[in-house]
Design a protein around this motif. Structure first.
Motif, PDB file in Angstrom:
ATOM      1  N   ILE A   1       0.866  -1.182   0.000  1.00 31.67           N
ATOM      2  CA  ILE A   1       0.000   0.000   0.000  1.00 31.67           C
ATOM      3  C   ILE A   1       0.904   1.233   0.000  1.00 31.67           C
ATOM      4  CG2 ILE A   1      -1.755   1.301   1.276  1.00 31.67           C
ATOM      5  CD1 ILE A   1      -2.621  -1.390   2.545  1.00 31.67           C
ATOM      6  N   ALA A   2       0.640   2.163  -0.916  1.00 30.99           N
ATOM      7  CA  ALA A   2       1.377   3.430  -0.950  1.00 30.99           C
ATOM      8  C   ALA A   2       0.428   4.538  -0.524  1.00 30.99           C
ATOM      9  CB  ALA A   2       1.900   3.709  -2.360  1.00 30.99           C
ATOM     10  N   ALA A   3       0.959   5.511   0.237  1.00 33.20           N
ATOM     11  CA  ALA A   3       0.087   6.580   0.722  1.00 33.20           C
ATOM     12  C   ALA A   3       0.902   7.806   1.082  1.00 33.20           C
ATOM     13  CB  ALA A   3      -0.686   6.092   1.956  1.00 33.20           C
ATOM     14  N   ASP A   4       0.209   8.922   1.234  1.00 33.67           N
ATOM     15  CA  ASP A   4       0.886  10.137   1.667  1.00 33.67           C
ATOM     16  C   ASP A   4       1.234  10.008   3.157  1.00 33.67           C
ATOM     17  OD1 ASP A   4      -1.380  10.763   3.180  1.00 33.67           O
ATOM     18  OD2 ASP A   4      -1.738  12.688   2.216  1.00 33.67           O
ATOM     19  N   ASN A   5       1.863  11.059   3.695  1.00 35.54           N
ATOM     20  CA  ASN A   5       2.394  11.013   5.048  1.00 35.54           C
ATOM     21  C   ASN A   5       1.312  10.686   6.097  1.00 35.54           C
ATOM     22  OD1 ASN A   5       4.251  11.372   7.096  1.00 35.54           O
ATOM     23  ND2 ASN A   5       5.000  13.325   6.343  1.00 35.54           N
ATOM     24  N   TYR A   6       0.215  11.392   6.017  1.00 35.46           N
ATOM     25  CA  TYR A   6      -0.850  11.255   7.027  1.00 35.46           C
ATOM     26  C   TYR A   6      -1.544   9.893   6.927  1.00 35.46           C
ATOM     27  CZ  TYR A   6      -4.945  12.836   9.746  1.00 35.46           C
ATOM     28  OH  TYR A   6      -5.940  12.980  10.667  1.00 35.46           O
ATOM     29  N   LEU A   7      -2.026   9.565   5.725  1.00 33.45           N
ATOM     30  CA  LEU A   7      -2.713   8.277   5.573  1.00 33.45           C
ATOM     31  C   LEU A   7      -1.755   7.122   5.836  1.00 33.45           C
ATOM     32  CD1 LEU A   7      -4.913   8.843   2.381  1.00 33.45           C
ATOM     33  CD2 LEU A   7      -5.658   8.768   4.762  1.00 33.45           C
ATOM     34  N   GLY A   8      -0.505   7.270   5.392  1.00 25.36           N
ATOM     35  CA  GLY A   8       0.478   6.198   5.579  1.00 25.36           C
ATOM     36  C   GLY A   8       0.762   5.956   7.049  1.00 25.36           C
ATOM     37  N   ASP A   9       0.751   7.020   7.835  1.00 26.78           N
ATOM     38  CA  ASP A   9       0.954   6.904   9.280  1.00 26.78           C
ATOM     39  C   ASP A   9      -0.168   6.058   9.891  1.00 26.78           C
ATOM     40  OD1 ASP A   9       2.014   7.341  11.772  1.00 26.78           O
ATOM     41  OD2 ASP A   9       1.386   9.432  11.917  1.00 26.78           O
ATOM     42  N   LEU A  10      -1.397   6.394   9.534  1.00 24.71           N
ATOM     43  CA  LEU A  10      -2.549   5.679  10.109  1.00 24.71           C
ATOM     44  C   LEU A  10      -2.573   4.222   9.639  1.00 24.71           C
ATOM     45  CD1 LEU A  10      -5.364   8.374   9.643  1.00 24.71           C
ATOM     46  CD2 LEU A  10      -3.765   8.105  11.518  1.00 24.71           C
ATOM     47  N   ILE A  11      -2.397   4.032   8.341  1.00 24.59           N
ATOM     48  CA  ILE A  11      -2.491   2.665   7.794  1.00 24.59           C
ATOM     49  C   ILE A  11      -1.397   1.774   8.381  1.00 24.59           C
ATOM     50  CG2 ILE A  11      -2.261   1.296   5.675  1.00 24.59           C
ATOM     51  CD1 ILE A  11      -3.540   3.762   4.198  1.00 24.59           C
ATOM     52  N   SER A  12      -0.184   2.335   8.547  1.00 23.14           N
ATOM     53  CA  SER A  12       0.917   1.472   9.015  1.00 23.14           C
ATOM     54  C   SER A  12       0.804   1.167  10.509  1.00 23.14           C
ATOM     55  CB  SER A  12       2.269   2.077   8.677  1.00 23.14           C
ATOM     56  OG  SER A  12       2.425   3.321   9.282  1.00 23.14           O
ATOM     57  N   ASP A  13       0.129   2.027  11.289  1.00 21.77           N
ATOM     58  CA  ASP A  13      -0.106   1.645  12.689  1.00 21.77           C
ATOM     59  C   ASP A  13      -1.133   0.512  12.748  1.00 21.77           C
ATOM     60  OD1 ASP A  13       1.701   3.555  13.573  1.00 21.77           O
ATOM     61  OD2 ASP A  13       0.416   4.250  15.196  1.00 21.77           O
ATOM     62  N   LEU A  14      -2.107   0.546  11.839  1.00 22.17           N
ATOM     63  CA  LEU A  14      -3.076  -0.548  11.780  1.00 22.17           C
ATOM     64  C   LEU A  14      -2.378  -1.853  11.380  1.00 22.17           C
ATOM     65  CD1 LEU A  14      -5.938  -1.738  11.751  1.00 22.17           C
ATOM     66  CD2 LEU A  14      -6.207  -0.841   9.437  1.00 22.17           C
ATOM     67  N   THR A  15      -1.510  -1.792  10.375  1.00 26.18           N
ATOM     68  CA  THR A  15      -0.842  -3.030   9.956  1.00 26.18           C
ATOM     69  C   THR A  15       0.125  -3.520  11.044  1.00 26.18           C
ATOM     70  OG1 THR A  15       0.852  -1.841   8.690  1.00 26.18           O
ATOM     71  CG2 THR A  15      -1.082  -2.568   7.480  1.00 26.18           C
ATOM     72  N   ALA A  16       0.666  -2.561  11.858  1.00 25.99           N
ATOM     73  CA  ALA A  16       1.530  -2.986  12.980  1.00 25.99           C
ATOM     74  C   ALA A  16       0.725  -3.849  13.948  1.00 25.99           C
ATOM     75  CB  ALA A  16       2.103  -1.769  13.702  1.00 25.99           C
ATOM     76  N   ALA A  17      -0.556  -3.511  14.107  1.00 26.55           N
ATOM     77  CA  ALA A  17      -1.400  -4.301  15.019  1.00 26.55           C
ATOM     78  C   ALA A  17      -1.577  -5.721  14.483  1.00 26.55           C
ATOM     79  CB  ALA A  17      -2.758  -3.626  15.202  1.00 26.55           C
ATOM     80  N   PHE A  18      -1.660  -5.891  13.152  1.00 26.21           N
ATOM     81  CA  PHE A  18      -1.775  -7.248  12.579  1.00 26.21           C
ATOM     82  C   PHE A  18      -0.531  -8.061  12.927  1.00 26.21           C
ATOM     83  CE2 PHE A  18      -4.176  -5.299   8.741  1.00 26.21           C
ATOM     84  CZ  PHE A  18      -5.362  -5.314   9.453  1.00 26.21           C
ATOM     85  N   ALA A  19       0.613  -7.364  13.007  1.00 19.21           N
ATOM     86  CA  ALA A  19       1.883  -8.080  13.165  1.00 19.21           C
ATOM     87  C   ALA A  19       2.214  -8.388  14.619  1.00 19.21           C
ATOM     88  CB  ALA A  19       3.007  -7.270  12.545  1.00 19.21           C
ATOM     89  N   GLY A  20       1.399  -7.949  15.554  1.00 24.26           N
ATOM     90  CA  GLY A  20       1.684  -8.286  16.949  1.00 24.26           C
ATOM     91  C   GLY A  20       1.801  -7.066  17.843  1.00 24.26           C
ATOM     92  N   GLY A  21       1.618  -5.876  17.300  1.00 26.88           N
ATOM     93  CA  GLY A  21       1.610  -4.695  18.162  1.00 26.88           C
ATOM     94  C   GLY A  21       2.768  -3.768  17.907  1.00 26.88           C
ATOM     95  N   MET A  22       2.718  -2.612  18.602  1.00 27.36           N
ATOM     96  CA  MET A  22       3.679  -1.546  18.356  1.00 27.36           C
ATOM     97  C   MET A  22       5.137  -1.979  18.550  1.00 27.36           C
ATOM     98  SD  MET A  22       2.046   0.999  17.330  1.00 27.36           S
ATOM     99  CE  MET A  22       3.315   2.245  17.354  1.00 27.36           C
ATOM    100  N   GLY A  23       5.362  -2.848  19.509  1.00 30.21           N
ATOM    101  CA  GLY A  23       6.743  -3.193  19.855  1.00 30.21           C
ATOM    102  C   GLY A  23       7.474  -4.005  18.801  1.00 30.21           C
ATOM    103  N   THR A  24       6.746  -4.515  17.817  1.00 28.35           N
ATOM    104  CA  THR A  24       7.381  -5.448  16.873  1.00 28.35           C
ATOM    105  C   THR A  24       7.606  -4.858  15.479  1.00 28.35           C
ATOM    106  OG1 THR A  24       5.275  -6.309  16.079  1.00 28.35           O
ATOM    107  CG2 THR A  24       6.231  -7.404  17.999  1.00 28.35           C
ATOM    108  N   ALA A  25       7.067  -3.645  15.232  1.00 29.44           N
ATOM    109  CA  ALA A  25       7.066  -3.146  13.850  1.00 29.44           C
ATOM    110  C   ALA A  25       8.339  -2.346  13.526  1.00 29.44           C
ATOM    111  CB  ALA A  25       5.832  -2.277  13.623  1.00 29.44           C
ATOM    112  N   PRO A  26       9.010  -2.709  12.426  1.00 27.32           N
ATOM    113  CA  PRO A  26      10.220  -1.987  12.031  1.00 27.32           C
ATOM    114  C   PRO A  26       9.933  -0.968  10.927  1.00 27.32           C
ATOM    115  CG  PRO A  26      10.094  -4.022  10.794  1.00 27.32           C
ATOM    116  CD  PRO A  26       8.814  -3.922  11.599  1.00 27.32           C
ATOM    117  N   SER A  27      10.868  -0.044  10.719  1.00 28.36           N
ATOM    118  CA  SER A  27      10.744   0.839   9.560  1.00 28.36           C
ATOM    119  C   SER A  27      12.117   1.288   9.075  1.00 28.36           C
ATOM    120  CB  SER A  27       9.880   2.060   9.888  1.00 28.36           C
ATOM    121  OG  SER A  27      10.637   3.077  10.498  1.00 28.36           O
TER     122      SER A  27
END
Ligand code: ATP
Length: 340
Positions: free
Chosen positions: A222-248
């Motif tokens: 998924i590609a997105a601008d700064n704002y939408l990308g921020d929201l979408i990637s926090d949601l996908t972080a939740a799929f992966a196990g939560g905030m503590g596990t997501a890299p960037s």
């Protein structure tokens, strides 16, 4: 010689950085020529000296280092967040780190295992350009989008989709954000025409979020601008196990300066758990793996990812994932699984 700057920052930042730094020693022991240097910027330094990121330090980072490994910034003692803004946003913008890459690979043993979602978020402009005004009864936030940054971000996303042989989806709201997202849509359609081999579609962001929650497997990139990308990637972080596990990893595809990348966990400084050994180091360690990959050290990147996966598969967990290991114990368990 590859030069890497380490900025641990605030709160849980130094705790997770302490688990990542030995990975640099490990890479060095395997023959990678690298030099790492700690820089003190963060709340503690700001409160003691009133300095956020001095211009000379910024220029040194830009011209004398190849990449930055970053912990997190944010401290309740600086409620305006001024230092965080002047350090992290300055680095993202000043180094022109247009692409913020946030992969989501759910943990072994979770119900989403096998999902392989990646978010490409524009990292330097849009609604986070900090331009606007507050007047009595009225407040304005500007969102500035430039064709150069939009094109760089989307070209990187198309290149990744081609390499993975998968579908690319653009999230936008061009129906209401006619100017800014209108530009996104035009550039996207241009690149679609130039890359007919990449399956690509655009979706209104609200419909996309609904579909993403209902069936995450219907998306690859998924590609997105700064704002939408921020929201979408926090949601996908939740799929992966939560905030503590997501890299960037943020990088500058056009390589305008020597320093072309900044790796950092998606999470912030987590002041509620900082200093207690409760922070999960996985996001930070996987960010270090992304940095290795950016430097072309694919064997090391893969070894770190495999060590993380093996550790989790064996049931080792910090408290955020329902286990009882400390930050240090989790970091050690992962490093113990690295090949010598
Ligand atoms: P920012 O605005 O910088 O993203 P924030 O305050 O919104 O920061 P975080 O600092 O990421 O968000 O914290 C959000 C929640 O996630 C907190 O409850 C925090 O404890 C938790 N959290 C963040 N990082 C970790 C981590 N490494 N391990 C476990 N929990 C974490």
């Amino acid at each position: 010689m590859t030069r890497i700057a380490l900025i641990s920052g605030d709160g849980a930042g130094p705790e997770v950085m302490a688990e990542a730094e030995p990975l640099l020693d490990w890479a060095r022991a395997r023959g990678r020529r690298l030099e790492a240097k700690h820089l003190p910027y963060g709340a503690e330094h700001f409160l003691a000296t009133a300095e956020t990121l001095p211009e000379a330090a910024f220029e040194d980072l830009r011209d004398e280092f190849d990449a930055i490994l970053f912990g997190a910034v944010g401290d309740p003692r600086v409620p305006t967040g001024r230092h965080a803004e002047e350090i992290l946003l300055r680095l993202r913008r000043g180094l022109e780190l247009t692409v913020n890459f946030r992969p989501c690979r759910p943990l072994p043993g979770t119900r989403m295992e096998g999902l392989h979602l990646e978010v490409f978020r524009e990292n330097t402009e849009g609604a986070y350009c900090l331009q606007g005004s507050t007047e009595p009864g009225r407040a304005v936030d500007l969102a500035v989008h430039t064709e150069g940054a939009v094109r760089r971000l989307l070209e990187a996303a198309f290149a990744r989709a081609r390499a993975r042989g998968c579908t690319l989806t653009l999230a936008h709201k061009a129906n209401v954000l006619k100017h800014g997202h209108g530009l996104w849509l035009r550039v996207f359609q241009d690149l679609q025409a130039a890359h007919p081999e990449v399956p690509a579609r655009s979706l209104h962001a609200d419909a996309l979020l609904c579909a993403l929650v209902q069936d995450p497997t219907s998306f690859d990139i998924i590609a997105a601008d700064n704002y939408l990308g921020d929201l979408i990637s926090d949601l996908t972080a939740a799929f992966a196990g939560g905030m503590g596990t997501a890299p960037s990893l943020s990088w500058a595809p056009h390589r305008p300066f020597r320093c072309t990348a900044l790796a950092e966990p998606v999470h912030g400084s987590a002041p509620d758990i900082a200093g207690k050994g409760l922070a999960n180091p996985v996001g930070m360690l996987l960010s270090t793996a992304l940095l290795f990959s950016h430097l072309g050290w694919e064997a090391e990147a893969q070894a770190v990812e495999e060590a993380v996966a093996a550790t989790l598969r064996d049931g080792a967990r910090t408290r955020d994932l329902g286990g009882n290991l400390s930050t240090r114990e989790m970091g050690t368990a992962i490093r113990d699984r690295l090949p010598r």
